[in-house]
Design a protein around this motif. Structure first.
Motif, PDB file in Angstrom:
ATOM      1  N   ILE A  20      56.155  36.571  51.400  1.00 41.09           N
ATOM      2  CA  ILE A  20      54.808  37.054  51.682  1.00 41.09           C
ATOM      3  C   ILE A  20      54.828  38.561  51.438  1.00 41.09           C
ATOM      4  CG2 ILE A  20      53.040  37.361  53.452  1.00 41.09           C
ATOM      5  CD1 ILE A  20      54.054  34.718  54.683  1.00 41.09           C
ATOM      6  N   GLN A  21      53.980  38.991  50.516  1.00 40.48           N
ATOM      7  CA  GLN A  21      53.965  40.389  50.091  1.00 40.48           C
ATOM      8  C   GLN A  21      52.592  41.002  50.366  1.00 40.48           C
ATOM      9  OE1 GLN A  21      56.833  41.838  48.526  1.00 40.48           O
ATOM     10  NE2 GLN A  21      57.770  39.912  49.148  1.00 40.48           N
ATOM     11  N   TYR A  22      52.594  42.314  50.510  1.00 40.33           N
ATOM     12  CA  TYR A  22      51.362  43.039  50.784  1.00 40.33           C
ATOM     13  C   TYR A  22      51.085  43.988  49.622  1.00 40.33           C
ATOM     14  CZ  TYR A  22      52.371  41.102  55.309  1.00 40.33           C
ATOM     15  OH  TYR A  22      52.649  40.222  56.317  1.00 40.33           O
ATOM     16  N   PHE A  23      49.841  43.976  49.152  1.00 43.47           N
ATOM     17  CA  PHE A  23      49.429  44.799  48.022  1.00 43.47           C
ATOM     18  C   PHE A  23      48.202  45.612  48.416  1.00 43.47           C
ATOM     19  CE2 PHE A  23      51.581  41.169  46.226  1.00 43.47           C
ATOM     20  CZ  PHE A  23      52.327  41.688  45.187  1.00 43.47           C
ATOM     21  N   SER A  24      47.983  46.673  47.671  1.00 47.60           N
ATOM     22  CA  SER A  24      46.762  47.446  47.819  1.00 47.60           C
ATOM     23  C   SER A  24      45.664  46.758  47.016  1.00 47.60           C
ATOM     24  CB  SER A  24      46.984  48.867  47.289  1.00 47.60           C
ATOM     25  OG  SER A  24      45.742  49.507  47.125  1.00 47.60           O
ATOM     26  N   ARG A  25      44.459  46.771  47.535  1.00 56.61           N
ATOM     27  CA  ARG A  25      43.321  46.174  46.839  1.00 56.61           C
ATOM     28  C   ARG A  25      43.155  46.783  45.445  1.00 56.61           C
ATOM     29  NH1 ARG A  25      37.709  44.169  48.740  1.00 56.61           N
ATOM     30  NH2 ARG A  25      38.743  43.879  50.716  1.00 56.61           N
ATOM     31  N   ARG A  26      43.539  48.054  45.273  1.00 57.37           N
ATOM     32  CA  ARG A  26      43.424  48.734  43.977  1.00 57.37           C
ATOM     33  C   ARG A  26      44.246  48.033  42.892  1.00 57.37           C
ATOM     34  NH1 ARG A  26      43.971  52.928  47.624  1.00 57.37           N
ATOM     35  NH2 ARG A  26      46.187  53.067  47.204  1.00 57.37           N
ATOM     36  N   GLU A  27      45.301  47.312  43.296  1.00 57.83           N
ATOM     37  CA  GLU A  27      46.152  46.632  42.315  1.00 57.83           C
ATOM     38  C   GLU A  27      45.488  45.388  41.718  1.00 57.83           C
ATOM     39  OE1 GLU A  27      50.437  46.525  43.353  1.00 57.83           O
ATOM     40  OE2 GLU A  27      49.762  47.463  45.230  1.00 57.83           O
ATOM     41  N   PHE A  28      44.315  45.035  42.232  1.00 62.21           N
ATOM     42  CA  PHE A  28      43.611  43.834  41.764  1.00 62.21           C
ATOM     43  C   PHE A  28      42.407  44.170  40.885  1.00 62.21           C
ATOM     44  CE2 PHE A  28      46.047  42.478  45.345  1.00 62.21           C
ATOM     45  CZ  PHE A  28      46.445  41.204  45.020  1.00 62.21           C
ATOM     46  N   VAL A  29      42.292  45.416  40.447  1.00 63.70           N
ATOM     47  CA  VAL A  29      41.140  45.837  39.652  1.00 63.70           C
ATOM     48  C   VAL A  29      40.970  44.952  38.419  1.00 63.70           C
ATOM     49  CG1 VAL A  29      40.193  47.707  38.252  1.00 63.70           C
ATOM     50  CG2 VAL A  29      41.201  48.204  40.484  1.00 63.70           C
ATOM     51  N   ASP A  30      42.059  44.676  37.697  1.00 62.12           N
ATOM     52  CA  ASP A  30      41.969  43.868  36.481  1.00 62.12           C
ATOM     53  C   ASP A  30      41.697  42.389  36.775  1.00 62.12           C
ATOM     54  OD1 ASP A  30      42.435  46.101  34.948  1.00 62.12           O
ATOM     55  OD2 ASP A  30      44.595  45.742  34.797  1.00 62.12           O
ATOM     56  N   ALA A  31      42.123  41.912  37.939  1.00 58.37           N
ATOM     57  CA  ALA A  31      41.985  40.489  38.276  1.00 58.37           C
ATOM     58  C   ALA A  31      40.650  40.175  38.945  1.00 58.37           C
ATOM     59  CB  ALA A  31      43.131  40.060  39.196  1.00 58.37           C
ATOM     60  N   GLY A  32      39.908  41.176  39.310  1.00 52.50           N
ATOM     61  CA  GLY A  32      38.647  40.951  40.007  1.00 52.50           C
ATOM     62  C   GLY A  32      38.832  41.066  41.510  1.00 52.50           C
ATOM     63  N   GLU A  33      37.757  40.869  42.219  1.00 54.35           N
ATOM     64  CA  GLU A  33      37.774  40.996  43.682  1.00 54.35           C
ATOM     65  C   GLU A  33      38.630  39.903  44.305  1.00 54.35           C
ATOM     66  OE1 GLU A  33      37.005  42.688  47.315  1.00 54.35           O
ATOM     67  OE2 GLU A  33      36.578  43.492  45.320  1.00 54.35           O
ATOM     68  N   PRO A  34      39.690  40.279  45.041  1.00 55.77           N
ATOM     69  CA  PRO A  34      40.541  39.250  45.654  1.00 55.77           C
ATOM     70  C   PRO A  34      39.815  38.530  46.795  1.00 55.77           C
ATOM     71  CG  PRO A  34      41.218  41.439  46.375  1.00 55.77           C
ATOM     72  CD  PRO A  34      40.132  41.629  45.351  1.00 55.77           C
ATOM     73  N   GLU A  35      39.963  37.181  46.803  1.00 62.47           N
ATOM     74  CA  GLU A  35      39.373  36.368  47.860  1.00 62.47           C
ATOM     75  C   GLU A  35      40.424  35.427  48.414  1.00 62.47           C
ATOM     76  OE1 GLU A  35      35.815  34.324  46.699  1.00 62.47           O
ATOM     77  OE2 GLU A  35      35.125  36.026  45.485  1.00 62.47           O
ATOM     78  N   VAL A  36      40.358  35.171  49.717  1.00 63.24           N
ATOM     79  CA  VAL A  36      41.296  34.269  50.370  1.00 63.24           C
ATOM     80  C   VAL A  36      41.258  32.908  49.675  1.00 63.24           C
ATOM     81  CG1 VAL A  36      41.826  33.043  52.521  1.00 63.24           C
ATOM     82  CG2 VAL A  36      41.179  35.461  52.581  1.00 63.24           C
ATOM     83  N   GLY A  37      42.450  32.382  49.361  1.00 61.94           N
ATOM     84  CA  GLY A  37      42.571  31.084  48.711  1.00 61.94           C
ATOM     85  C   GLY A  37      42.749  31.161  47.207  1.00 61.94           C
ATOM     86  N   MET A  38      42.431  32.319  46.615  1.00 68.53           N
ATOM     87  CA  MET A  38      42.614  32.469  45.164  1.00 68.53           C
ATOM     88  C   MET A  38      44.092  32.380  44.820  1.00 68.53           C
ATOM     89  SD  MET A  38      40.123  35.666  44.111  1.00 68.53           S
ATOM     90  CE  MET A  38      40.592  35.682  42.393  1.00 68.53           C
TER      91      MET A  38
END
Length: 156
Positions: free
Chosen positions: A79-97
């Protein structure tokens, strides 16, 4: 032709996989396409292979595998923790994605977003069924189907 599943058999099966609460995790019957399991190639857990040994074409079997014998226990290190900024290319992160990440070795690894909290995104790289007891129902359709087809071709 082999009559029973052995340690080096290829087995064509339909299977249904459910969780302890009865919810469906996967079923080959839904799509109508059976699965081919190859014993001894390392793709199946030893406990699953043990359940298949000795079965014949037409047999069906129901059994359960504890997490340790199935998909393994959940590993908190995965289980890893990321900054929301790291998901810019993947789109808005949502639970379950489920998102593919590139590992240090260059291979892709799927991760499930478990939590989005402010700027922090929690990603779980465990197998989705890790830590769960799974219930299998297996119907054996064929044993060593390719070998039988090759043998039939070479006879004529």
């Amino acid at each position: 032709m082999t009559d029973v599943v052995q340690h080096d058999s290829a087995v064509l099966v339909h299977f249904t996989l459910t969780l302890e609460d009865g919810s469906l995790a996967e079923s080959t019957k839904d799509g109508g396409k059976p699965a081919l399991f190859r014993l001894g190639d390392g793709s199946l857990s030893p406990a699953l292979e043990e359940q298949l040994l000795g079965l014949s074409v037409g047999d069906n079997k129901a059994f359960s595998l504890a997490p340790e014998a199935g998909f393994g226990p959940a590993n908190p290190d995965l289980i890893q923790y990321f900054s929301r900024r790291e998901f810019v290319d993947a789109g808005e992160p949502e639970v379950g994605m489920i998102i593919a990440f590139t590992g240090m070795d260059g291979n892709e690894m799927p991760g499930i977003i478990r939590e989005v909290n402010g700027d922090s995104v929690t990603v779980d790289f465990n197998h989705p069924l890790a830590g769960q007891t799974v219930n299998f129902t297996i119907d054996v359709l064929a044993i060593n189907p390719q070998q039988e087809a090759m043998n039939a071709d070479s006879v004529g």
